[in-house]
Write a protein that holds these residues in place. Structure first.
Motif, PDB file in Angstrom:
ATOM      1  N   HIS A 268       0.860  -1.282   0.080  1.00 28.92           N
ATOM      2  CA  HIS A 268       0.059  -0.077   0.054  1.00 28.92           C
ATOM      3  C   HIS A 268       0.880   1.441   0.159  1.00 28.92           C
ATOM      4  N   GLU A 269       2.242   1.183   0.236  1.00 25.33           N
ATOM      5  CA  GLU A 269       3.157   2.324   0.326  1.00 25.33           C
ATOM      6  C   GLU A 269       3.742   2.587  -0.911  1.00 25.33           C
ATOM      7  N   LEU A 270       3.385   1.648  -1.898  1.00 20.59           N
ATOM      8  CA  LEU A 270       4.168   1.929  -3.393  1.00 20.59           C
ATOM      9  C   LEU A 270       3.330   2.931  -4.177  1.00 20.59           C
ATOM     10  N   ARG A 271       4.416   4.027  -4.489  1.00 25.03           N
ATOM     11  CA  ARG A 271       3.600   5.202  -5.368  1.00 25.03           C
ATOM     12  C   ARG A 271       4.082   5.175  -6.740  1.00 25.03           C
ATOM     13  N   VAL A 272       5.118   4.391  -7.298  1.00 27.60           N
ATOM     14  CA  VAL A 272       5.697   4.502  -8.518  1.00 27.60           C
ATOM     15  C   VAL A 272       4.812   3.602  -9.511  1.00 27.60           C
ATOM     16  N   PRO A 273       4.566   4.069 -10.574  1.00 27.31           N
ATOM     17  CA  PRO A 273       3.956   3.352 -11.675  1.00 27.31           C
ATOM     18  C   PRO A 273       4.457   1.897 -11.917  1.00 27.31           C
ATOM     19  N   ALA A 274       3.570   0.666 -12.089  1.00 25.78           N
ATOM     20  CA  ALA A 274       4.119  -0.367 -12.237  1.00 25.78           C
ATOM     21  C   ALA A 274       3.302  -1.038 -13.176  1.00 25.78           C
ATOM     22  N   VAL A 275       3.950  -1.860 -14.172  1.00 25.69           N
ATOM     23  CA  VAL A 275       3.308  -2.911 -15.237  1.00 25.69           C
ATOM     24  C   VAL A 275       3.532  -4.141 -14.837  1.00 25.69           C
ATOM     25  N   ILE A 276       2.734  -5.035 -14.657  1.00 19.59           N
ATOM     26  CA  ILE A 276       2.562  -6.412 -13.726  1.00 19.59           C
ATOM     27  C   ILE A 276       2.115  -7.047 -15.085  1.00 19.59           C
ATOM     28  N   LEU A 277       3.163  -8.255 -15.592  1.00 17.53           N
ATOM     29  CA  LEU A 277       3.150  -9.131 -16.698  1.00 17.53           C
ATOM     30  C   LEU A 277       3.272 -10.462 -16.255  1.00 17.53           C
ATOM     31  N   ALA A 278       2.709 -11.302 -16.771  1.00 19.85           N
ATOM     32  CA  ALA A 278       2.562 -12.775 -16.673  1.00 19.85           C
ATOM     33  C   ALA A 278       1.779 -13.683 -17.492  1.00 19.85           C
ATOM     34  N   GLY A 279       2.232 -15.096 -17.533  1.00 16.20           N
ATOM     35  CA  GLY A 279       1.418 -15.978 -18.393  1.00 16.20           C
ATOM     36  C   GLY A 279       0.363 -16.394 -17.690  1.00 16.20           C
ATOM     37  N   ASP A 280      -0.694 -16.516 -18.706  1.00 19.65           N
ATOM     38  CA  ASP A 280      -2.112 -16.777 -18.137  1.00 19.65           C
ATOM     39  C   ASP A 280      -1.907 -18.463 -17.885  1.00 19.65           C
TER      40      ASP A 280
END
Length: 353
Positions: A268-280
């Protein structure tokens, strides 16, 4: 003592002598087998190092020798590999070459892997590694990097962003393990990290067992997709089965669940943008339980899946990974090179922010 009493005494002693002789024979045979295993492991480790010499540069940071490579120019991009891996993992996937056309790419052998050392004077959890790599990046004059982590490396990427929020600009998180869940591989793969007993295992039988199960593990981390031909032919498995990398891998396996538990309390502290990628179809780390869940916990995140892909998305879909890197740059207001190629975004499922 009469003859009958002496006969009875000898009769009692004979099984004991035989038992002692059998025990000594067994111990000698076991010792010989361990010595032969140690010799074989040493030979294979030396051959692996001869066939895979250091490809980059060395630096000493806080008493730790780190091996790293650097390519390209422009916006800094840091790549962090997973447990039991090394720089070659990103090299073989083609991701380094793709990214170096747009970014200044820095890739480390994390402590204990490849040609980087891992002193025993501290616990090398995600935060400790993040602190070390932050210092290393500063010494390399790297400012405001995009940080990409794969698998175990995602926890270090998250620690960097949480502990140095003004330093990291954005994250790309591939196939990560983010929440404490039961894992059968933890008790199975952790023993080589145990002091004394683990040292004996790592220099004798553990590398041989690791080589035997490697084909099964390789299929599992790529499943449901087939293992790529380049990974099968070029990944230097004996570099990871050397005693010191085995200790690092076993220690990180043992730390996996508690590390995820501690980190998950800080998301909940994270403020930087993140792109989450994974194999389905990832059967090694459940995508819904981890990547999709993390997306819901991070307000500044985007979540994408690669259809019909497993844990090794950077090998199976390197251009989709590049699209995620470009998107992370754009989300942070950074230059993203040439951006996403036309039609490229159609190759993954996109869940937005």
């Amino acid at each position: 003592m009469n003859e009958f009493a002496e006969y009875q005494l000898n009769a009692r002693r004979t099984p004991a002598r035989r038992s002692g002789l059998q025990r000594n024979t067994t111990l000698i045979a076991a010792g010989a087998a361990l010595a032969a295993a140690a010799l074989l492991v040493r030979q294979r480790a030396k051959k692996a190092e001869h066939d895979n010499p250091p490809a980059g540069h060395f630096m000493y940071v806080d008493g730790v020798r780190l091996h790293y490579i650097e390519r390209g120019q422009g916006q800094p991009l840091v790549l962090l590999h997973g447990d039991g891996s090394m720089i070659q993992d990103f090299e073989i996937s083609g991701l380094i070459d793709l990214a170096a056309d747009k970014y200044r790419v820095i890739v480390f052998d994390r402590p204990g892997y490849g040609y980087s050392r891992r002193p025993r004077d501290r616990m090398w959890g995600p935060q400790a590694q993040a602190a070390l790599l932050h210092h290393a990046l500063q010494l390399l004059d790297v400012e405001n990097p995009i940080v990409l982590g794969h698998s175990w490396g995602t926890m270090i990427a998250l620690s960097l962003a949480l502990d140095y929020p003004d330093y990291v600009k954005s994250l790309v998180l591939l196939s990560g393990y983010y929440y404490p869940t039961a894992r059968i591989d933890v008790p199975l793969l952790s023993p080589p990290a145990i002091p004394v007993i683990g040292d004996l295992l790592r220099y004798t039988v553990s590398p041989l067992i690791g080589r035997m199960i490697w084909p099964l593990l390789k299929r599992r981390i790529f499943n449901p997709a087939p293992v790529t031909e380049r990974f099968s032919s070029e990944f230097p498995i004996w570099m990871t089965l050397r005693p010191l990398p085995l200790r690092a891998s076993a220690a990180e396996t043992a730390m996996l669940i508690p590390s995820a538990f501690l980190l998950s309390r800080r998301y909940h502290e994270l403020r930087v943008p993140a792109v989450i990628l994974a194999g389905d179809g990832d059967t090694y780390v459940n995508t819904r339980v981890h990547s999709e869940h993390l997306h819901h916990d991070l307000p500044h995140s985007e979540y994408r899946t690669v259809p019909d892909a497993g844990h090794m998305v950077h090998h199976l879909a390197p251009r989709q990974v590049m699209a995620a890197i470009d998107r992370a740059a754009q989300a942070a207001g950074l230059p993203a090179g040439q951006g996403v190629s036309p039609g490229q975004s159609d190759q993954f499922a996109y869940y937005g922010s």
